[in-house]
Design a protein around this motif. Structure first.
Motif, PDB file in Angstrom:
ATOM      1  N   THR A  91       0.809  -1.224   0.000  1.00 47.73           N
ATOM      2  CA  THR A  91       0.000   0.000   0.000  1.00 47.73           C
ATOM      3  C   THR A  91       0.840   1.271   0.000  1.00 47.73           C
ATOM      4  O   THR A  91       0.481   2.251  -0.653  1.00 47.73           O
ATOM      5  CB  THR A  91      -0.945   0.022   1.220  1.00 47.73           C
ATOM      6  N   LYS A  97      -4.495  -0.479  -3.642  1.00 45.96           N
ATOM      7  CA  LYS A  97      -5.664   0.227  -3.116  1.00 45.96           C
ATOM      8  C   LYS A  97      -6.652  -0.672  -2.380  1.00 45.96           C
ATOM      9  O   LYS A  97      -7.523  -0.172  -1.671  1.00 45.96           O
ATOM     10  CB  LYS A  97      -6.412   0.915  -4.263  1.00 45.96           C
ATOM     11  N   ILE A 174      -1.559   1.334   7.764  1.00 47.87           N
ATOM     12  CA  ILE A 174      -2.733   0.918   6.992  1.00 47.87           C
ATOM     13  C   ILE A 174      -3.999   1.535   7.570  1.00 47.87           C
ATOM     14  O   ILE A 174      -4.899   1.939   6.823  1.00 47.87           O
ATOM     15  CB  ILE A 174      -2.831  -0.613   6.956  1.00 47.87           C
ATOM     16  N   GLN A 177      -4.388   4.920   6.201  1.00 47.30           N
ATOM     17  CA  GLN A 177      -4.774   4.900   4.794  1.00 47.30           C
ATOM     18  C   GLN A 177      -6.252   4.569   4.620  1.00 47.30           C
ATOM     19  O   GLN A 177      -6.915   5.115   3.746  1.00 47.30           O
ATOM     20  CB  GLN A 177      -3.916   3.881   4.040  1.00 47.30           C
ATOM     21  N   VAL A 183      -7.146   3.467   0.965  1.00 44.98           N
ATOM     22  CA  VAL A 183      -7.125   2.012   0.858  1.00 44.98           C
ATOM     23  C   VAL A 183      -8.448   1.450   1.367  1.00 44.98           C
ATOM     24  O   VAL A 183      -9.032   1.974   2.313  1.00 44.98           O
ATOM     25  CB  VAL A 183      -5.951   1.406   1.677  1.00 44.98           C
TER      26      VAL A 183
END
Length: 208
Positions: A91, A97, A174, A177, A183
């Motif tokens: 990522t 994505k 993460i 994101q 993401v």
């Protein structure tokens, strides 16, 4: 769905699974794809963490070619720091994505966790699935039937939900994101008898 991060990639996986189910998979020159990606590099927009079960290979399940998806596979599709590191590379460095955590029906690792199997290093791996066993056990009045595939499949789905939570809690990168809509994280269950994949969100609600 189109406004969410990774929605196009999710649609692509859904369409690939439909092609598998209708036996209309794309014809690909895999050797040429290997040559192309060896010189041009890779840019998979999706990462799929799944079980190592030989009947549940993501490239086949979603009709994808060389360089199309990242795949991370191990028994019981459990999460640890190594898997999280791979996801962060995908990522943050490559630009992936969509992250999919995929379990499957009739999972031997889940059955082993339910039956409290002890076997070398496998014992430690199965321990990571036992929280899902405990959740389903708490929901059922009778003793868990570890030889019943319906029970195993319920545990497998719960294990996917637990793994999704572990991704968010275990990786601040993460999590940021996902919160900033860069993401998308989804869960999935693959039926090894039919080939069909059902996707769902962090609450367990199916995604159509």
């Amino acid at each position: 769905m189109s406004s969410k991060p990774g929605a196009c990639q999710l649609d692509r996986l859904m369409e690939g699974n439909k092609r598998l189910l209708s036996n209309k998979m794309k014809k690909r020159d895999l050797l040429n794809q290997k040559k192309y990606t060896s010189t041009k590099g890779q840019a998979p927009a999706s990462l799929i963490l799944s079980c190592m079960d030989s009947r549940s290979a993501p490239e086949i399940t979603f009709d994808q070619g060389v360089g199309d998806i990242f795949t991370v596979r191990l028994a019981g599709n459990v999460i640890d720091a190594d898997q999280l590191g791979g996801m962060e590379f995908a990522t943050n460095v490559v630009g992936t994505k969509l992250i999919v955590i995929m379990g499957h029906t009739k999972c031997g690792a889940v059955g082993g966790a339910c039956s409290d199997v002890k076997l070398g290093n496998l014992t430690q791996l199965l321990d990571k699935i036992k929280p899902a066993v405990d959740v389903i056990k708490a929901k059922q009045e009778a003793k868990l039937a570890c030889d019943d595939y319906k029970t195993i499949d319920l545990i497998s789905r719960q294990n996917v939900l637990n793994s999704m939570k572990q991704v968010i809690e275990g990786s601040p990168l993460i999590k940021e994101q996902i919160e900033s809509k860069k993401v998308m994280l989804v869960g999935a269950m693959h039926d090894i008898s039919t080939g069909k994949v059902v996707f769902f969100d962090e609450s367990g609600t199916d995604i159509n």
